[in-house]
Design an enzyme around this catalytic site. Structure first.
Site, PDB file in Angstrom:
ATOM      1  N   TYR A 154      -9.111   0.979  -2.032  1.00 46.14           N
ATOM      2  CA  TYR A 154     -10.300   1.166  -2.860  1.00 46.14           C
ATOM      3  C   TYR A 154     -10.762   2.614  -2.757  1.00 46.14           C
ATOM      4  CZ  TYR A 154     -15.103   0.406  -4.578  1.00 46.14           C
ATOM      5  OH  TYR A 154     -16.288   0.465  -5.265  1.00 46.14           O
ATOM      6  N   GLU A 186       0.829  -1.196   0.000  1.00 48.11           N
ATOM      7  CA  GLU A 186       0.000   0.000   0.000  1.00 48.11           C
ATOM      8  C   GLU A 186       0.871   1.256   0.000  1.00 48.11           C
ATOM      9  OE1 GLU A 186      -2.953   2.192   3.120  1.00 48.11           O
ATOM     10  OE2 GLU A 186      -3.526   0.135   2.552  1.00 48.11           O
TER      11      GLU A 186
END
Length: 250
Positions: free
Chosen positions: A108, A71
């Site tokens: 997301y 991430e």
């Protein structure tokens, strides 16, 4: 032509003084990561390698100590490096679960058009047990190995001469018959649980049952903070340490 592998971390999932086990492969001025745990971005910063200098990341399995840094890598490439994408190398079995089971919660963002993993990375699917040239001079073959039952997990052959176990239970038949007898690997990088029962990792006690001529080729990684208490107790095997560099023939 040169091929180097530098350990960005050599610690187990629960180590507190050691970085997560991951490696940086350098081949002809190209940088490829093997796994990217939580501490991998910090370790890259320690050796002054920035995310935009990484050509690709190989994923062995989806435990957090092996993918927890993805991430940060993705967001830094997006926001600091002008939406640059790096390649993400994995099997279809890993691709089927990595986004939905791990990355989606934090990444997301449909309002900005980020709906899936392919919006952050260039996805390259690798066929199991098929050698694939990642960059010139660096070929890998992912083979399925047993770590957690019913979850995909892979070890790597690098240029057919180096075995990198990632996380796997002890497999004497694989090490002796495939890694040594069939492929004659000169270098073995193997995870090592220093004590206890080997439920999901090879233990030091199990690895010590291997013949000495095999032990001489083994560099131990993915060990706990208590490693210092085991120096001199690993037979012919040696501990590889964080930021150590191995020169590998091509």
């Amino acid at each position: 032509m040169s091929l180097q592998i530098q350990m960005l971390g050599t610690g187990s999932a629960f180590a507190k003084t050691l970085y997560n086990t991951s490696a940086l492969v350098r081949s002809n001025n190209k940088n490829i990561l093997i796994d990217c745990g939580h501490t991998t971005p910090k370790s890259l910063d320690d050796i002054q390698v920035q995310p935009d200098q990484i050509e690709g990341i190989i994923i062995s399995h989806i435990h957090a100590d092996h993918i927890g840094g993805l991430e940060e890598m993705a967001f830094r490439l997006l926001y600091e490096f002008n939406q640059k994408k790096t390649k993400l190398f994995m099997t279809p079995a890993i691709a089927a679960i990595l986004w939905e089971n791990t990355l989606k919660g934090g990444m997301y963002n449909p309002s900005d058009g980020f709906n899936g993993i392919e919006d952050y990375f260039d996805i390259v699917l690798l066929e199991e047990s098929k050698p694939t040239e990642i960059v010139p001079g660096f070929t890998i073959e992912l083979i399925s190995t047993l770590h957690i039952p019913h979850k995909p997990s892979y070890s790597l052959f690098i240029n057919e001469q180096t075995f990198y176990s990632a996380d796997t239970k002890f497999n004497e038949e694989l090490l002796i018959h495939e890694v040594i007898n069939k492929r004659n690997c000169h270098t073995i990088l193997h995870d090592c649980q220093l004590g206890g029962h080997g439920a999901i990792h090879a233990t030091l006690a199990e690895l010590l049952t291997l013949p000495e001529e095999i032990q001489q080729r083994i560099h131990l990684m993915h060990y706990g903070d208590e490693m210092v208490n085991y120096i001199g107790k690993t037979g012919k095997m040696t501990f590889i340490k964080q930021h150590d560099v191995l020169e590998l023939p091509q």
